[in-house]
Design a protein around this motif. Structure first.
Motif, PDB file in Angstrom:
ATOM      1  N   CYS A 185       1.158  -1.162   0.052  1.00 52.64           N
ATOM      2  CA  CYS A 185      -0.428   0.419  -0.236  1.00 52.64           C
ATOM      3  C   CYS A 185       1.357   1.346   0.156  1.00 52.64           C
ATOM      4  CB  CYS A 185      -0.517   0.156   1.207  1.00 52.64           C
ATOM      5  SG  CYS A 185      -0.064  -0.478   2.768  1.00 52.64           S
ATOM      6  N   GLY A 186       0.231   2.378  -0.565  1.00 56.57           N
ATOM      7  CA  GLY A 186       1.087   3.247  -0.918  1.00 56.57           C
ATOM      8  C   GLY A 186       1.421   4.151  -1.854  1.00 56.57           C
ATOM      9  N   SER A 187       2.422   4.622  -2.227  1.00 54.43           N
ATOM     10  CA  SER A 187       2.310   5.721  -3.368  1.00 54.43           C
ATOM     11  C   SER A 187       3.473   6.591  -3.777  1.00 54.43           C
ATOM     12  CB  SER A 187       1.346   7.240  -3.689  1.00 54.43           C
ATOM     13  OG  SER A 187       1.861   8.069  -2.543  1.00 54.43           O
ATOM     14  N   PRO A 188       4.332   6.232  -4.798  1.00 49.39           N
ATOM     15  CA  PRO A 188       5.505   7.009  -4.824  1.00 49.39           C
ATOM     16  C   PRO A 188       5.497   8.071  -4.138  1.00 49.39           C
ATOM     17  CG  PRO A 188       4.850   5.869  -7.167  1.00 49.39           C
ATOM     18  CD  PRO A 188       3.937   6.159  -5.732  1.00 49.39           C
ATOM     19  N   GLY A 189       5.293   9.113  -4.582  1.00 50.59           N
ATOM     20  CA  GLY A 189       5.054  10.229  -3.314  1.00 50.59           C
ATOM     21  C   GLY A 189       5.417  10.403  -1.891  1.00 50.59           C
ATOM     22  N   ASN A 190       4.598   9.794  -1.518  1.00 51.70           N
ATOM     23  CA  ASN A 190       4.171   9.059   0.138  1.00 51.70           C
ATOM     24  C   ASN A 190       5.068   7.757   0.354  1.00 51.70           C
ATOM     25  OD1 ASN A 190       2.879  11.444   0.770  1.00 51.70           O
ATOM     26  ND2 ASN A 190       1.009   9.797  -0.189  1.00 51.70           N
ATOM     27  N   GLY A 191       5.719   6.774  -0.144  1.00 51.59           N
ATOM     28  CA  GLY A 191       6.317   5.619   0.075  1.00 51.59           C
ATOM     29  C   GLY A 191       5.394   5.042   0.511  1.00 51.59           C
ATOM     30  N   PHE A 192       6.245   3.416   0.204  1.00 53.31           N
ATOM     31  CA  PHE A 192       5.319   2.031   0.063  1.00 53.31           C
ATOM     32  C   PHE A 192       5.533   1.269   1.744  1.00 53.31           C
ATOM     33  CE2 PHE A 192       6.160   3.007  -4.109  1.00 53.31           C
ATOM     34  CZ  PHE A 192       4.794   2.142  -4.764  1.00 53.31           C
ATOM     35  N   LYS A 245      -6.445   2.435   1.621  1.00 56.12           N
ATOM     36  CA  LYS A 245      -6.102   3.280   0.057  1.00 56.12           C
ATOM     37  C   LYS A 245      -4.642   3.050  -0.893  1.00 56.12           C
ATOM     38  CE  LYS A 245      -8.408   7.144   2.003  1.00 56.12           C
ATOM     39  NZ  LYS A 245      -8.744   9.220   2.002  1.00 56.12           N
ATOM     40  N   ASP A 246      -5.089   2.699  -2.345  1.00 49.12           N
ATOM     41  CA  ASP A 246      -4.143   2.635  -2.698  1.00 49.12           C
ATOM     42  C   ASP A 246      -3.252   1.428  -2.307  1.00 49.12           C
ATOM     43  OD1 ASP A 246      -4.203   4.948  -4.667  1.00 49.12           O
ATOM     44  OD2 ASP A 246      -3.426   6.306  -3.047  1.00 49.12           O
ATOM     45  N   TRP A 247      -3.533   0.180  -2.704  1.00 49.92           N
ATOM     46  CA  TRP A 247      -3.165  -1.299  -2.170  1.00 49.92           C
ATOM     47  C   TRP A 247      -3.490  -1.961  -3.427  1.00 49.92           C
ATOM     48  CZ3 TRP A 247      -6.271  -5.371  -2.296  1.00 49.92           C
ATOM     49  CH2 TRP A 247      -8.122  -4.701  -2.216  1.00 49.92           C
ATOM     50  N   TRP A 248      -2.074  -3.091  -3.861  1.00 47.01           N
ATOM     51  CA  TRP A 248      -2.194  -4.519  -3.783  1.00 47.01           C
ATOM     52  C   TRP A 248      -1.740  -5.114  -3.560  1.00 47.01           C
ATOM     53  CZ3 TRP A 248       0.199   1.005  -4.709  1.00 47.01           C
ATOM     54  CH2 TRP A 248      -0.486   1.721  -5.592  1.00 47.01           C
TER      55      TRP A 248
END
Length: 64
Positions: A9-16, A38-41
């Motif tokens: 989970c996370g994003s490139p901007g906020n980290g994973f 949010k934003d999970w795989w």
């Protein structure tokens, strides 16, 4: 050998963040939904040896 299931989970901007191990993808998905992530795989992780064997098998089939 069974694959291991993890949740990313996370994003490139906020980290994973990697969460797991889970028994299967349904368990990982339930966790993400229960905690309103949010934003999970969901990903299946395999050992390097198993990955190498799968690549050899794929290459062998390509030559048939």
């Amino acid at each position: 050998m069974n694959a291991m299931t993890i949740l990313i989970c996370g994003s490139p901007g906020n980290g994973f963040q990697i969460i797991g191990l889970f028994a299967n993808s349904a368990d990982a998905q339930s966790y993400a939904e229960d905690y309103s992530l949010k934003d999970w795989w969901v990903a299946e992780v395999i050992s390097p040896g198993v990955f190498a064997e799968s690549q050899v098998a794929t290459a062998s089939k390509a030559h048939l």
